[in-house]
Write a protein that holds these residues in place. Structure first.
Motif, PDB file in Angstrom:
ATOM      1  N   TYR A  53     -11.821 -18.711  -4.282  1.00 36.31           N
ATOM      2  CA  TYR A  53     -11.428 -17.805  -3.210  1.00 36.31           C
ATOM      3  C   TYR A  53     -12.673 -17.257  -2.536  1.00 36.31           C
ATOM      4  O   TYR A  53     -13.785 -17.394  -3.046  1.00 36.31           O
ATOM      5  N   TYR A  55     -13.998 -13.966   0.529  1.00 42.69           N
ATOM      6  CA  TYR A  55     -13.638 -12.745   1.232  1.00 42.69           C
ATOM      7  C   TYR A  55     -14.095 -12.766   2.678  1.00 42.69           C
ATOM      8  O   TYR A  55     -15.203 -13.201   2.979  1.00 42.69           O
ATOM      9  N   VAL A  62      -5.865  -5.317   5.256  1.00 36.57           N
ATOM     10  CA  VAL A  62      -5.878  -6.226   4.127  1.00 36.57           C
ATOM     11  C   VAL A  62      -4.934  -7.386   4.405  1.00 36.57           C
ATOM     12  O   VAL A  62      -3.886  -7.216   5.026  1.00 36.57           O
ATOM     13  N   GLN A  64      -4.170 -11.959   3.238  1.00 37.98           N
ATOM     14  CA  GLN A  64      -4.579 -13.169   2.537  1.00 37.98           C
ATOM     15  C   GLN A  64      -3.936 -14.365   3.203  1.00 37.98           C
ATOM     16  O   GLN A  64      -2.756 -14.353   3.547  1.00 37.98           O
ATOM     17  N   LYS A  67      -6.859 -19.324   0.352  1.00 37.66           N
ATOM     18  CA  LYS A  67      -7.913 -18.846  -0.545  1.00 37.66           C
ATOM     19  C   LYS A  67      -8.771 -17.748   0.087  1.00 37.66           C
ATOM     20  O   LYS A  67      -9.672 -17.223  -0.539  1.00 37.66           O
ATOM     21  N   LYS A  68      -8.479 -17.395   1.356  1.00 34.97           N
ATOM     22  CA  LYS A  68      -9.257 -16.373   2.066  1.00 34.97           C
ATOM     23  C   LYS A  68      -8.578 -15.016   1.948  1.00 34.97           C
ATOM     24  O   LYS A  68      -7.441 -14.841   2.363  1.00 34.97           O
ATOM     25  N   ILE A  69      -9.291 -14.053   1.372  1.00 34.45           N
ATOM     26  CA  ILE A  69      -8.799 -12.693   1.202  1.00 34.45           C
ATOM     27  C   ILE A  69      -9.514 -11.817   2.223  1.00 34.45           C
ATOM     28  O   ILE A  69     -10.747 -11.769   2.251  1.00 34.45           O
ATOM     29  N   THR A  70      -8.753 -11.144   3.068  1.00 35.96           N
ATOM     30  CA  THR A  70      -9.321 -10.278   4.099  1.00 35.96           C
ATOM     31  C   THR A  70      -9.207  -8.829   3.656  1.00 35.96           C
ATOM     32  O   THR A  70      -8.139  -8.390   3.237  1.00 35.96           O
TER      33      THR A  70
END
Length: 79
Positions: A53, A55, A62, A64, A67-70
């Protein structure tokens, strides 16, 4: 918890990721955006199977996507 902070930039292109963290024996890419925009460099790294993952840090909410979490800027302390 202390991290070694690394930077990623390809010599043959404009691809760059602001930070590479090592977490749980894995590389975690971190892209920081001051304005709205795409994250082609982060997206490229997240295509690799060995990257679990990554960021995207923004002035926003917030979220997602795959695999990209914002996360918003103020949540960086929780990485």
């Amino acid at each position: 918890m202390m991290y070694n902070i690394n930077y990623f930039k390809r010599d043959d292109s404009s691809s760059e990721v602001e930070f590479l963290l090592e977490k749980e024996c894995s590389v975690v890419p971190v892209e920081v955006k001051a304005k709205k925009g795409g994250t082609s460099s982060l997206d490229s790294l997240l295509k690799k199977d060995e990257i679990k993952y990554g960021y995207k840090i923004i002035n926003g909410n917030v979220g997602q996507l795959g695999k990209k979490i914002t996360i918003p800027h103020y949540m960086c302390m929780f990485l």
